[in-house]
Write an enzyme that holds these catalytic residues in place. Sequence first.
Site, PDB file in Angstrom:
ATOM      1  CG  ASN A  62      -4.495  18.016   1.128  1.00 19.97           C
ATOM      2  OD1 ASN A  62      -5.527  18.429   1.647  1.00 19.97           O
ATOM      3  ND2 ASN A  62      -4.464  17.117   0.164  1.00 19.97           N
ATOM      4  CB  SER A 121      -5.571   4.858   2.519  1.00 23.98           C
ATOM      5  OG  SER A 121      -5.402   5.956   1.662  1.00 23.98           O
ATOM      6  CE  LYS A 179       4.983   7.476  -1.648  1.00 21.26           C
ATOM      7  NZ  LYS A 179       4.446   7.770  -0.307  1.00 21.26           N
ATOM      8  CB  THR A 216      -2.172  13.732   6.117  1.00 24.59           C
ATOM      9  OG1 THR A 216      -2.502  12.733   5.155  1.00 24.59           O
ATOM     10  CG2 THR A 216      -0.711  13.625   6.455  1.00 24.59           C
ATOM     11  CE  LYS A 237      -4.014   2.077   0.703  1.00 24.37           C
ATOM     12  NZ  LYS A 237      -3.697   2.885  -0.498  1.00 24.37           N
ATOM     13  CG  ASP A 276       3.148  10.614  -2.164  1.00 21.51           C
ATOM     14  OD1 ASP A 276       3.011  10.210  -1.006  1.00 21.51           O
ATOM     15  OD2 ASP A 276       4.190  11.180  -2.542  1.00 21.51           O
TER      16      ASP A 276
HETATM   17  N1  GLU Z   1       0.897   9.008   0.151  1.00 23.31           N
HETATM   18  C1  GLU Z   1       0.493   8.876   1.520  1.00 23.31           C
HETATM   19  C2  GLU Z   1       1.673   8.414   2.356  1.00 23.31           C
HETATM   20  O1  GLU Z   1       2.798   8.523   1.915  1.00 23.31           O
HETATM   21  C3  GLU Z   1      -0.739   8.003   1.685  1.00 23.31           C
HETATM   22  C4  GLU Z   1      -0.583   6.595   1.196  1.00 23.31           C
HETATM   23  C5  GLU Z   1      -1.914   5.832   1.191  1.00 23.31           C
HETATM   24  O2  GLU Z   1      -2.917   6.408   1.545  1.00 23.31           O
HETATM   25  O3  GLU Z   1      -1.869   4.651   0.809  1.00 23.31           O
HETATM   26  O4  GLU Z   1       1.539   8.029   3.496  1.00 23.31           O
END
Ligand code: GLU
Length: 417
Positions: free
Chosen positions: A222, A350, A107, A191, A71, A147
Site C-alpha cells: 500500500n 483519516s 491503537k 500514506t 485515534k 493498520d
Molecule cells: N494505522 C495508521 C497509522 O499507524 C493510520 C491510523 C489512522 O488513520 O487513524 O498511522
Amino acid sequence: MADASLNPYLRAQQAFKEAVDTLGLEPGVYELLKQPLRFYEVAVPFIRDDGTLQVFPGYRSHHNDALGPTKGGLRFHPDVNADEVKALSMWMTVKCALLGLPYGGGKGGIACDPEQLSEHELERLSREYIRGIALVIGPDKDIPAPDVSTNPQIMAWMVDEYSRIRGENSFGMITGKPLVIGGSQGRLEATGRGLVSAVREMARQVNLDFAKSRVAIQGFGNVGSVAAATAHDMGARVVAVSDKEGGIYNADGLDVPGVLAYKQVHRNVVGFPGAEPVSNHDLLELPCDILLPAALENVITADNADRIQARIVGEGANGPTTPEADQILFEKGVLVVPDILANAGGVTVSYFEWVQNQSRWYWTEAEVDERLHQMMGAAIEAMHEMHERYGVSHRRAAYLVAVDRIASAMRVRGWLK
Ligand code: GLU
C-alpha cells in the site's frame, strides 16, 4: 535488564523522557506520558466455520487524549501484544500532535493470524471485537482505523456493528471506510503520497531536486507502490523496488506503470523484464539519492547503516531504523525523515475523513491532496525549527514539537497540578 532498543514500549518511553528533559518541562509531563491513560484487554470469542468457539485476545490503548479523542489503527497479527499496542498508541500521540490534528493517540489489535480465517470468520471476529470495546470508542472518544492486515471491508463491518449497537448510523466512529459509506477520497493512497510529499520538502532543504533524484523503495504494498507511482509521476527515477519475494533494479530507472501492471498479474515484482534481481537486503545499499524503507521494522541496523549510500532515508514503515543505526546515519550526515512524520499521511487523511463524516460534506481528491500537502508542510516547518534551535536529529525534533504541544494542553486542562 531489558534491551530498550528491541522493546518498542521502552523505546517510546525513552523518547518521551529525552524530549521532556530537553524542553526542561515539569516531571509530571513524563509521568503522564510514560504509559497509556487507559488500556483495555478483551477476550474476543467467535464461532469458527466448523461450529467450534475460539477466543482471541484483543486490545485497545488510549495513550493520551489531552489534544482530543484518541485515534489510531487496529492490527490483526499473531505478534500483537500489550506492549506493542501501548507503544504504537504512544507513537500515534506523537504523530497526531506533530501534524496538528485535534487528536490524542490510540491503537488496538487482535492477536490472530487473519490468513488462517475465512471471510465469514473475519467478519464475525471483527464484529465481536467491536462489541467488546463499544463502550470505550466513538466519534468523540476514540476512533479506530486500518493498520497491519486490516482494510476498508473490515472497517465497514465494524461501523455496521457499532451503528447497530447505537441504533443510528455513526460513520465518524472509524476511518479508512469504503467510499460508499463515508470513506474519503485519497485515504488509501494517503500514506504513500504523504511520504513522497514529506521527502520532497525535506530534499529541498539539502538542495536535492526530488524530480531529478534516484529513488530506491523497499516494499511494494500500500505504501511503497503508491510512493513509487507518485515519485515516478513527479519525474524522479525509481531505480529499485521490492516486495516479500525480492527486488528489481535498473540504474536507468524502472518503468513504474509497467511494474504496477506486472505485480497485478504475477502478485510480486520478481522477474519483471528489463531489470536485474536484487535482494531486499542489498536494495538498501544500492547507489541512490533517496531510500524509502516501506516494509518491515528494524531493517536499517548498526550492521548496514554505514553502507547506506542514499542522502535521504524516508521512513514509510514504522520503526525501520534501530536507534544505533539512527545515530550512525546522523553522524554520516544522512537526512532521516522520521516515521512519525513520514508515514503520518494516513492518519491525516483519516482526520479529513472524520471531518467529512461530521459535516456530511465530501471533498474532491484534489482538495484532500492539497490539504494533506499543506499539513505535512506545516509539520516539517515546526520540526525544522526545533532541529535548528536544539541541534538535534529530525526524529528528536519531531518529539520536541509534539511533546511541547501535548504538555501545553495538559497544563491548561489542569492535569499537571
Ligand atoms: N494505522 C495508521 C497509522 O499507524 C493510520 C491510523 C489512522 O488513520 O487513524 O498511522
